[in-house]
Design a protein around this motif. Structure first.
Motif, PDB file in Angstrom:
ATOM      1  N   VAL A  35       0.837  -1.202   0.000  1.00 22.31           N
ATOM      2  CA  VAL A  35       0.000   0.000   0.000  1.00 22.31           C
ATOM      3  C   VAL A  35       0.875   1.256   0.000  1.00 22.31           C
ATOM      4  O   VAL A  35       0.597   2.219  -0.729  1.00 22.31           O
ATOM      5  N   SER A  36       1.927   1.259   0.793  1.00 26.37           N
ATOM      6  CA  SER A  36       2.823   2.417   0.857  1.00 26.37           C
ATOM      7  C   SER A  36       3.515   2.657  -0.484  1.00 26.37           C
ATOM      8  O   SER A  36       3.672   3.812  -0.910  1.00 26.37           O
ATOM      9  N   ILE A  37       3.918   1.591  -1.154  1.00 22.51           N
ATOM     10  CA  ILE A  37       4.574   1.736  -2.454  1.00 22.51           C
ATOM     11  C   ILE A  37       3.602   2.301  -3.484  1.00 22.51           C
ATOM     12  O   ILE A  37       3.968   3.149  -4.300  1.00 22.51           O
ATOM     13  N   LYS A  38       2.364   1.843  -3.454  1.00 25.56           N
ATOM     14  CA  LYS A  38       1.373   2.368  -4.397  1.00 25.56           C
ATOM     15  C   LYS A  38       1.085   3.843  -4.120  1.00 25.56           C
ATOM     16  O   LYS A  38       0.894   4.622  -5.061  1.00 25.56           O
ATOM     17  N   ALA A  39       1.052   4.224  -2.853  1.00 21.95           N
ATOM     18  CA  ALA A  39       0.866   5.640  -2.525  1.00 21.95           C
ATOM     19  C   ALA A  39       2.060   6.463  -3.011  1.00 21.95           C
ATOM     20  O   ALA A  39       1.886   7.574  -3.524  1.00 21.95           O
TER      21      ALA A  39
END
Length: 218
Positions: free
Chosen positions: A91-95
């Protein structure tokens, strides 16, 4: 993690859902405002900070529904959920990918478009600084909204209704910092609040987004 980030960056560029679309929307909003309010330099200078921040916020909102939609449609999200990488990291990488492809170009071009709105020169640095501090929060909050509505048909409108109220504090402090800087006032306090909001969202929302995705994938 690096491979996933590169993959998401390529998808954002090739799919047309991030890079370019938000930038074009931001440009259109800023260009149309002077035609709507008239060629009054004092009025444009007074509303410039708010207009630029609203344009950046709406531009970031455009591509949020595609954050998980492509992975959901082709089954990649199920594979990512079973990968050794924690869902919070995914999720952090996609953000981060959303911020790099959508928000960062807006930060770069904002001082150029500020000229069209007659923003005083003193407000350029506070504007850029407030966008740099605030736009990561927009991407992280948007990722949470995209996780909530993933798999829903026509979930873009519902996601917008969920995300926009959460954007309000970031918008208030970001626009206030830019406005105070343009008027020659101290703008440190709103920047501190803005940084606090961003740090809070980065620290908490990836866990909430990951939990929501696990529920949706069951």
């Amino acid at each position: 993690m690096r491979a996933l980030l590169i993959r998401d960056l390529r998808l954002a560029v090739r799919a047309g859902g991030g890079f370019g679309l938000g930038l074009a929307f931001f440009l259109i909003v800023v260009v149309l405002i002077p035609f709507a309010v008239g060629p009054q330099s004092a009025l444009l200078a007074r509303i410039a900070a708010g207009v630029l921040w609203i344009g950046a916020l709406l531009a970031c909102l455009l591509s949020l529904d595609r954050l998980f939609a492509l992975d959901w449609d082709d089954g990649s999200l199920d594979l990512l959920a079973t990968a050794p990488l924690p869902m919070e990291a995914i999720v952090s990488i996609k953000a981060l990918a959303h911020w790099l492809t959508t928000a960062l170009p807006l930060v770069v071009i904002a001082p150029v478009l500020a000229v069209l709105l007659n923003l005083p020169a003193a407000g350029y640095w506070p504007l850029v600084l407030s966008l740099l501090l605030g736009t990561p929060a927009l991407s992280v909050i948007g990722t949470f909204g995209a996780a909530l509505t993933v798999g829903l048909k026509r979930g873009g409108l519902l996601m917008s209704l969920l995300v926009l109220p959460l954007y309000v504090p970031t918008l208030i402090f970001g626009a206030e910092a830019a406005r105070r800087g343009a008027e020659g006032m101290a703008y440190g306090t709103p920047l501190i609040f803005l940084a606090g909001i961003t740090c809070g969202t980065i620290a908490l929302l990836p866990f909430a987004s990951a939990a929501v995705l696990r529920v949706n994938l069951r």
